[in-house]
Design a protein around this motif. Structure first.
Motif, PDB file in Angstrom:
ATOM      1  N   SER A 100      -5.675   5.816  -2.672  1.00 21.09           N
ATOM      2  CA  SER A 100      -5.434   6.831  -1.648  1.00 21.09           C
ATOM      3  C   SER A 100      -4.705   8.037  -2.239  1.00 21.09           C
ATOM      4  O   SER A 100      -5.031   9.195  -1.933  1.00 21.09           O
ATOM      5  CB  SER A 100      -4.614   6.225  -0.505  1.00 21.09           C
ATOM      6  OG  SER A 100      -4.367   7.181   0.503  1.00 21.09           O
TER       7      SER A 100
ATOM      8  N   ILE B  26      -4.880  -0.267  -3.722  1.00 19.81           N
ATOM      9  CA  ILE B  26      -5.407   0.459  -2.560  1.00 19.81           C
ATOM     10  C   ILE B  26      -4.554   1.695  -2.281  1.00 19.81           C
ATOM     11  O   ILE B  26      -5.059   2.782  -2.001  1.00 19.81           O
ATOM     12  CB  ILE B  26      -5.470  -0.481  -1.335  1.00 19.81           C
ATOM     13  CG1 ILE B  26      -6.578  -1.527  -1.533  1.00 19.81           C
ATOM     14  CG2 ILE B  26      -5.709   0.313  -0.052  1.00 19.81           C
ATOM     15  CD1 ILE B  26      -6.587  -2.635  -0.498  1.00 19.81           C
TER      16      ILE B  26
ATOM     17  N   GLU C  96       0.837  -1.205   0.000  1.00 23.09           N
ATOM     18  CA  GLU C  96       0.000   0.000   0.000  1.00 23.09           C
ATOM     19  C   GLU C  96       0.870   1.253   0.000  1.00 23.09           C
ATOM     20  O   GLU C  96       0.598   2.215  -0.721  1.00 23.09           O
ATOM     21  CB  GLU C  96      -0.937   0.003   1.216  1.00 23.09           C
ATOM     22  CG  GLU C  96      -2.007  -1.066   1.195  1.00 23.09           C
ATOM     23  CD  GLU C  96      -1.535  -2.387   1.810  1.00 23.09           C
ATOM     24  OE1 GLU C  96      -2.351  -3.305   1.898  1.00 23.09           O
ATOM     25  OE2 GLU C  96      -0.350  -2.479   2.190  1.00 23.09           O
TER      26      GLU C  96
ATOM     27  N   SER D  25     -10.719  -5.231  -0.699  1.00 24.95           N
ATOM     28  CA  SER D  25     -11.016  -4.562  -1.969  1.00 24.95           C
ATOM     29  C   SER D  25     -12.487  -4.189  -2.120  1.00 24.95           C
ATOM     30  O   SER D  25     -12.816  -3.259  -2.856  1.00 24.95           O
ATOM     31  CB  SER D  25     -10.590  -5.449  -3.145  1.00 24.95           C
ATOM     32  OG  SER D  25     -11.346  -6.646  -3.190  1.00 24.95           O
TER      33      SER D  25
ATOM     34  N   THR E 238     -13.019  -0.492  -0.276  1.00 27.19           N
ATOM     35  CA  THR E 238     -12.330   0.738  -0.651  1.00 27.19           C
ATOM     36  C   THR E 238     -13.353   1.748  -1.175  1.00 27.19           C
ATOM     37  O   THR E 238     -14.517   1.414  -1.409  1.00 27.19           O
ATOM     38  CB  THR E 238     -11.272   0.461  -1.727  1.00 27.19           C
ATOM     39  OG1 THR E 238     -11.901  -0.147  -2.870  1.00 27.19           O
ATOM     40  CG2 THR E 238     -10.180  -0.466  -1.209  1.00 27.19           C
TER      41      THR E 238
END
Length: 343
Positions: free
Chosen positions: A262, A258, A228, A290, A293
């Motif tokens: 962001s 992910i 991530e 998933s 999100t």
């Protein structure tokens, strides 16, 4: 040390230069090792006048009902889920699972295997780190303990491998993304640990070329299992440079995706398939996070249940047969497209 009394097999392995697992195979069945190796052992036995303790050898052959399960990281929900499924299946068959996580460390991975060896397991299910693994030490372990690999393959090591068909699954999502919008770029780590990443890269390139599109690789710096963080850092760079040839990014795995989601949020970009969206993002694996999100992540699912049950079944077959299979088996399960809001 010729003429010196050898007390045990460990000392004999040291003076003869022949590994302990190879000696165990020889004393259990001389025909199980290569002829040249057998000649070396027999010459060393004569030179050092060593007589193995056959009672101890037979005791060592008595297996427990323990089955080791080793994964890269039990804190990762992906591996935790597949490990729980394997654990339940093993318990149903009357064996006792011993779950261990390697924390992304090749040293810890080998330590886990050696700790399992001391428990005299009936067999081991191993999801190896892959590129970072100590292949020679894992191969030596597999020669001594029935072992089935799953998730990540190391060629020619272990009794069998069970995993996902990366060529099929990546081809599936590339085709979907090309049919529903702009062809995707591919976000990956430049030096990935898991060998599945290389297979997915090659599958992406092949699928794009088959559809008549030019593949574009976005390679992120960084190693280890903090996917991530790597996805976020590379996502911020991509957003800053604004040099993408397409508004669609396919990530090598969901955890990279992910991080990218962001980064897009931080940059004020709207991700999705509706009017006014700036970017489409997709991943691979159907990681347990998933579906939560924002937006929910379009991806390809791995068949956790089938991989877990097949891995355990193959190992149990090997244990019951009490001898290695004639050839190493590989079983690959196809992925399934999961269409959500991100692409």
């Amino acid at each position: 040390m010729a003429g010196t009394k050898i007390k045990n097999m460990e000392e004999f392995a040291t003076v003869s230069g022949i590994s302990r697992p190879t000696l165990s195979k020889f004393f259990n069945d001389p025909n199980s090792v290569r002829a040249s190796t057998r000649e070396r052992i027999e010459a060393a036995l004569e030179q050092y006048d060593y007589q193995p303790n056959l009672y101890a050898v037979n005791q060592n052959r008595r297996l427990t009902k323990n089955i080791g399960v080793v994964v890269p990281n039990l804190a990762d929900p992906f591996f935790a889920k597949i490990a729980r499924t394997i654990e339940a299946h093993i318990i149903e068959t009357g064996f006792r699972p011993v779950l261990l996580g390697s924390h992304g460390s090749p040293i810890m991975e080998i330590a886990n295997l050696e700790n399992l060896r001391s428990l005299k397991p009936a067999g081991v299910l191993l999801a190896p780190l892959g590129r970072a693994s100590d292949h020679a030490k894992i191969e030596a372990f597999c020669q001594d303990v029935p072992t089935v690999l799953f998730d990540a393959n190391i060629d020619k090591i272990g009794e069998a491998f069970v995993g996902s068909n990366n060529g099929q699954s990546v081809g599936l999502i590339v085709d979907y993304l090309c049919r529903t919008g702009e062809p995707p770029s591919f976000l990956e780590m430049r030096s990935p640990t898991n060998p599945n990443a290389f297979k997915r890269r090659n599958a992406y390139i092949s699928a794009m070329e088959k559809l008549g599109h030019s593949p574009t690789l976005i390679q992120a710096e960084g190693e280890g299992w903090e996917f991530e963080e790597i996805g976020f850092r590379e996502g911020m760079r991509v957003v800053r440079d604004r040099n993408l040839p397409t508004n669609t990014i396919l990530c090598s795995n969901d955890r990279l995706a992910i991080g990218l989601l962001s980064a897009a949020f931080e940059a004020g970009l709207r991700v999705g398939i509706g009017e006014g969206c700036d970017l489409r993002v997709a991943g691979h694996d159907d990681h347990p996070f998933s579906r939560y999100t924002c937006p929910t992540l379009t991806t390809v699912s791995q068949d956790y249940e089938a991989i877990a049950k097949k891995s355990a079944a193959v190992l149990l077959e090997r244990i019951e047969a009490e001898k290695p299979a004639d050839s190493r088996r590989e079983t690959l399960f196809e992925g399934r497209l999961i269409m959500r809001s991100s692409a």
